[in-house]
Design a protein around this motif. Structure first.
Motif, PDB file in Angstrom:
ATOM      1  N   ARG A  32       0.813  -1.215   0.000  1.00  0.00           N
ATOM      2  CA  ARG A  32       0.000   0.000   0.000  1.00  0.00           C
ATOM      3  C   ARG A  32       0.855   1.278   0.000  1.00  0.00           C
ATOM      4  O   ARG A  32       0.393   2.323   0.432  1.00  0.00           O
ATOM      5  CB  ARG A  32      -0.925   0.008   1.216  1.00  0.00           C
ATOM      6  CG  ARG A  32      -1.970  -1.095   1.225  1.00  0.00           C
ATOM      7  CD  ARG A  32      -3.067  -0.856   2.261  1.00  0.00           C
ATOM      8  NE  ARG A  32      -2.521  -0.579   3.580  1.00  0.00           N
ATOM      9  CZ  ARG A  32      -2.782   0.534   4.280  1.00  0.00           C
ATOM     10  NH1 ARG A  32      -3.567   1.487   3.785  1.00  0.00           N
ATOM     11  NH2 ARG A  32      -2.261   0.697   5.484  1.00  0.00           N
ATOM     12  N   SER A 100       1.662  -9.362  -6.873  1.00  0.00           N
ATOM     13  CA  SER A 100       0.514  -8.457  -6.805  1.00  0.00           C
ATOM     14  C   SER A 100       0.093  -8.080  -8.219  1.00  0.00           C
ATOM     15  O   SER A 100       0.747  -8.449  -9.204  1.00  0.00           O
ATOM     16  CB  SER A 100       0.889  -7.195  -6.007  1.00  0.00           C
ATOM     17  OG  SER A 100       1.349  -7.526  -4.721  1.00  0.00           O
ATOM     18  N   SER A 103      -1.724  -2.077 -11.610  1.00  0.00           N
ATOM     19  CA  SER A 103      -2.706  -1.484 -12.525  1.00  0.00           C
ATOM     20  C   SER A 103      -2.108  -0.382 -13.383  1.00  0.00           C
ATOM     21  O   SER A 103      -2.707   0.033 -14.377  1.00  0.00           O
ATOM     22  CB  SER A 103      -3.875  -0.911 -11.723  1.00  0.00           C
ATOM     23  OG  SER A 103      -3.446   0.213 -10.962  1.00  0.00           O
ATOM     24  N   THR A 307       0.313 -13.784   2.613  1.00  0.00           N
ATOM     25  CA  THR A 307      -0.520 -13.104   1.614  1.00  0.00           C
ATOM     26  C   THR A 307      -0.016 -13.379   0.205  1.00  0.00           C
ATOM     27  O   THR A 307      -0.800 -13.712  -0.698  1.00  0.00           O
ATOM     28  CB  THR A 307      -0.528 -11.585   1.871  1.00  0.00           C
ATOM     29  OG1 THR A 307      -1.114 -11.333   3.139  1.00  0.00           O
ATOM     30  CG2 THR A 307      -1.308 -10.850   0.788  1.00  0.00           C
ATOM     31  N   ARG A 311      -2.827 -15.569  -1.243  1.00  0.00           N
ATOM     32  CA  ARG A 311      -3.799 -14.613  -1.789  1.00  0.00           C
ATOM     33  C   ARG A 311      -3.099 -13.665  -2.767  1.00  0.00           C
ATOM     34  O   ARG A 311      -3.094 -12.445  -2.584  1.00  0.00           O
ATOM     35  CB  ARG A 311      -4.457 -13.823  -0.650  1.00  0.00           C
ATOM     36  CG  ARG A 311      -5.250 -14.682   0.327  1.00  0.00           C
ATOM     37  CD  ARG A 311      -6.023 -13.839   1.347  1.00  0.00           C
ATOM     38  NE  ARG A 311      -5.143 -12.979   2.129  1.00  0.00           N
ATOM     39  CZ  ARG A 311      -4.430 -13.408   3.179  1.00  0.00           C
ATOM     40  NH1 ARG A 311      -4.489 -14.663   3.567  1.00  0.00           N
ATOM     41  NH2 ARG A 311      -3.666 -12.557   3.852  1.00  0.00           N
ATOM     42  N   TRP A 313      -1.979 -11.675  -6.430  1.00  0.00           N
ATOM     43  CA  TRP A 313      -2.544 -10.906  -7.538  1.00  0.00           C
ATOM     44  C   TRP A 313      -3.629  -9.934  -7.112  1.00  0.00           C
ATOM     45  O   TRP A 313      -4.606  -9.716  -7.813  1.00  0.00           O
ATOM     46  CB  TRP A 313      -3.042 -11.841  -8.657  1.00  0.00           C
ATOM     47  CG  TRP A 313      -2.089 -12.972  -8.952  1.00  0.00           C
ATOM     48  CD1 TRP A 313      -2.379 -14.294  -8.985  1.00  0.00           C
ATOM     49  CD2 TRP A 313      -0.674 -12.863  -9.216  1.00  0.00           C
ATOM     50  NE1 TRP A 313      -1.263 -15.031  -9.259  1.00  0.00           N
ATOM     51  CE2 TRP A 313      -0.196 -14.174  -9.404  1.00  0.00           C
ATOM     52  CE3 TRP A 313       0.227 -11.799  -9.314  1.00  0.00           C
ATOM     53  CZ2 TRP A 313       1.141 -14.464  -9.687  1.00  0.00           C
ATOM     54  CZ3 TRP A 313       1.563 -12.073  -9.572  1.00  0.00           C
ATOM     55  CH2 TRP A 313       2.009 -13.377  -9.768  1.00  0.00           C
ATOM     56  N   GLN A 314      -3.443  -9.345  -5.931  1.00  0.00           N
ATOM     57  CA  GLN A 314      -4.299  -8.258  -5.482  1.00  0.00           C
ATOM     58  C   GLN A 314      -3.646  -6.916  -5.841  1.00  0.00           C
ATOM     59  O   GLN A 314      -2.434  -6.795  -5.894  1.00  0.00           O
ATOM     60  CB  GLN A 314      -4.487  -8.300  -3.965  1.00  0.00           C
ATOM     61  CG  GLN A 314      -5.075  -9.570  -3.387  1.00  0.00           C
ATOM     62  CD  GLN A 314      -5.143  -9.485  -1.876  1.00  0.00           C
ATOM     63  OE1 GLN A 314      -5.772  -8.580  -1.318  1.00  0.00           O
ATOM     64  NE2 GLN A 314      -4.501 -10.422  -1.195  1.00  0.00           N
ATOM     65  N   LYS A 315      -4.478  -5.928  -6.024  1.00  0.00           N
ATOM     66  CA  LYS A 315      -3.958  -4.566  -6.199  1.00  0.00           C
ATOM     67  C   LYS A 315      -3.772  -3.930  -4.825  1.00  0.00           C
ATOM     68  O   LYS A 315      -4.719  -3.839  -4.037  1.00  0.00           O
ATOM     69  CB  LYS A 315      -4.926  -3.715  -7.029  1.00  0.00           C
ATOM     70  CG  LYS A 315      -4.491  -2.259  -7.156  1.00  0.00           C
ATOM     71  CD  LYS A 315      -5.536  -1.410  -7.860  1.00  0.00           C
ATOM     72  CE  LYS A 315      -5.181   0.071  -7.788  1.00  0.00           C
ATOM     73  NZ  LYS A 315      -6.211   0.925  -8.426  1.00  0.00           N
ATOM     74  N   PRO A 317      -2.193  -4.888  -1.929  1.00  0.00           N
ATOM     75  CA  PRO A 317      -2.466  -5.633  -0.691  1.00  0.00           C
ATOM     76  C   PRO A 317      -1.607  -5.097   0.451  1.00  0.00           C
ATOM     77  O   PRO A 317      -0.587  -4.432   0.223  1.00  0.00           O
ATOM     78  CB  PRO A 317      -2.048  -7.058  -1.053  1.00  0.00           C
ATOM     79  CG  PRO A 317      -0.955  -6.871  -2.061  1.00  0.00           C
ATOM     80  CD  PRO A 317      -1.370  -5.670  -2.874  1.00  0.00           C
TER      81      PRO A 317
END
Length: 510
Positions: A32, A100, A103, A307, A311, A313-315, A317
């Motif tokens: 973040r 991650s 974008s 993570t 979990r 491939w989150q934007k 995280p």
């Protein structure tokens, strides 16, 4: 019987004039730091570009002169072309270093706008992992060339007429590390970095270049990596990089706070290796150091690894969000003193990182931005540590720890601001049990008086700040006097101290 230490500082005992970039920092496209950190359009403080103004103000308060960008491990698979141009045309990519989703909503031009808002220059790192000389040259042309060429005209087409004129460029990141995408042997990296440096200087001869050094002092290839890579790059670059993080993994605070002994040895070894290559090449150039990643880092590793593994491939995280405690602030203060002690060769240093990711500034998604404990020594050093670093003659009680012997209870440095005619003493008492009386001779600063004594102290070494309550904060104390050419003070056990002196006619500035 109370313990005592003695110190003498003198205008003529100079280490070096401090390059302000020693107070630099780092923003990586990681966790973040960007999305949810400096940029969050949904936050109530967001400006018209989506930048959080509360974060912006906290960064401005730190007076950060240069920011490393965009990585870090991130850069070794970074396609800069994806991060510019119309937002609707920017692709999302799998970000392999931190697993991650990138974008590209914030890219080079947006970050340049943000950096200007916080009055910081950019230290741009090029991808020498999965890419190489060509993409580095294209990026430099895009950033720095006036116009009339493919990539400079592309920048103008993207609405940025004036070149960014980025001066400082890093030739890859941690290329000695097997974790690095595109990891290379010393000769592979040295040859690639040398050829890239030659080509980039054809485009802009005025840039500064940083060659990759060892990722940390315990690397099995250290310091051979420096010797072999600099054999290729020595006459083509201006700096070699160092990275180092520390953590109290064994919950041994005394040993933790002694780890700057290792940091000092790291700096001295790299300096010696640089000077060996200088002698070998019969060069007249002196290689300076860019300590462009340093901090405490260990609190959040397990959660972050989970993570990334389970979990991905989150934007944006939550990754590497260390919540720092009071002893971490002491360690950051000690690391800052160590950098200043070697400011004759360390010209750039970057606290890694700046927001949310192992950072002095944290944010809540729907709430406020707040200051971690480590914010304060960084703030004090950046604000009051401009000018000339003075070599202190320091005599202190000592102690042994699990890994270190003869560790000084008091670690200190003094900075003389010859423009404002002020002197600032930064000191850490790393004795966890005893207050220590310090007498500091200042006879060459006749007519100087005490301006203030700022202290960061806490009875609980594990105490942290939170978004709801910041309890580990600095305060001004009445523990210091000047008598007969000496500063006489008490340094409380386990404390960070900022003792500021100025001429008797000094006008106090807010």
């Amino acid at each position: 019987m109370s313990k005592s230490a003695k110190m003498v500082i003198d205008k003529d005992y100079k280490i070096s004039r401090i390059d302000k970039r020693i107070y630099g920092s780092f923003i990586e496209h990681l966790g973040r730091a960007v999305y949810g950190g400096i940029y969050d359009p949904s936050n109530k403080t967001a400006d018209e570009l989506g930048f959080r103004q509360d974060v912006l103000e906290l960064v401005k308060e730190l007076e950060v002169p240069i920011i490393k960008y965009p990585g870090g491990n991130f850069v070794s698979n970074f396609f800069w072309e994806d991060s510019v141009g119309p937002l609707s045309e920017r692709p999302s990519r799998l970000e392999l270093a931190w697993r991650s989703l990138e974008s590209n909503e914030i890219g080079l031009n947006e970050f340049s706008t943000w950096s200007k808002k916080v009055n910081s220059d950019i230290m741009m790192i090029v991808n020498l992992g999965t890419r190489g000389t060509s993409s580095a040259c294209n990026l430099l042309e895009y950033c720095n060339h006036e116009g009339g060429s493919k990539y400079s005209d592309l920048r103008i087409k993207h609405g940025v007429k004036t070149p960014h004129k980025i001066k400082t460029w890093g030739l890859g990141n941690e290329m000695d590390g097997t974790w690095q995408i595109g990891h290379k042997t010393p000769d592979e990296y040295g040859r690639l970095a040398a050829e890239t440096a030659r080509a980039m200087r054809q485009i802009d001869p005025d840039i500064e270049l940083v060659s990759c050094g060892s990722s940390f002092a315990a690397m099995p290839t250290f310091p051979e990596w420096e010797a072999l890579t600099l054999d290729h790059t020595y006459d083509l670059v201006d700096f070699v990089s160092l990275h180092q993080y520390y953590g109290n993994r064994n919950n041994d605070t005394e040993n933790f706070l002694a780890m700057t002994e290792e940091m000092e040895h790291f700096i001295k070894t790299v300096t010696s290796t640089c000077d060996y290559i200088k002698a070998k090449k019969r060069s007249k150039r002196t290689m300076n150091l860019s300590f462009d990643e340093w901090n405490v880092w260990f609190h959040s590793n397990q959660d972050s690894d989970n993570t990334m593994k389970n979990r991905p491939w989150q934007k944006g995280p939550a990754l590497l969000e260390d919540i720092y405690n009071f002893e971490d602030a002491l360690m950051v203060g000690l690391m800052l003193i160590t950098l200043l002690k070697h400011s004759d060769r360390v010209k750039i240093a970057c606290l890694a990182q700046l927001v949310n990711v192992i950072a002095p500034i944290m944010t809540e998604p729907e709430g406020r931005a707040w200051k971690q404990t480590i914010y304060y020594p960084y703030l004090h050093a950046s604000k009051y540590g401009r000018g000339i670093a003075l070599q202190p003659m320091l005599s202190s009680p000592k102690h042994d720890t699990a890994d270190f012997t003869d560790v000084k209870d008091i670690e200190a440095i003094a900075v003389y601001d010859d423009e404002k005619e002020t002197v600032t003493i930064f000191a850490v008492n790393r004795n966890l049990k005893d207050n220590i009386n310090l007498n500091c001779g200042i006879r060459s600063f006749e007519g100087y008086e005490l301006l203030e004594h700022i202290v960061l102290e806490c009875d609980d070494l594990k105490k942290s700040n939170t978004a709801k309550q910041e309890t580990v904060v600095p305060k001004k104390v009445q523990r210091t006097v000047i008598e007969e050419g000496e500063v006489k003070t008490v340094l409380a056990k386990a404390s960070w101290n900022v003792i500021r002196l100025g001429k008797s006619n000094f006008i106090r500035l807010s």
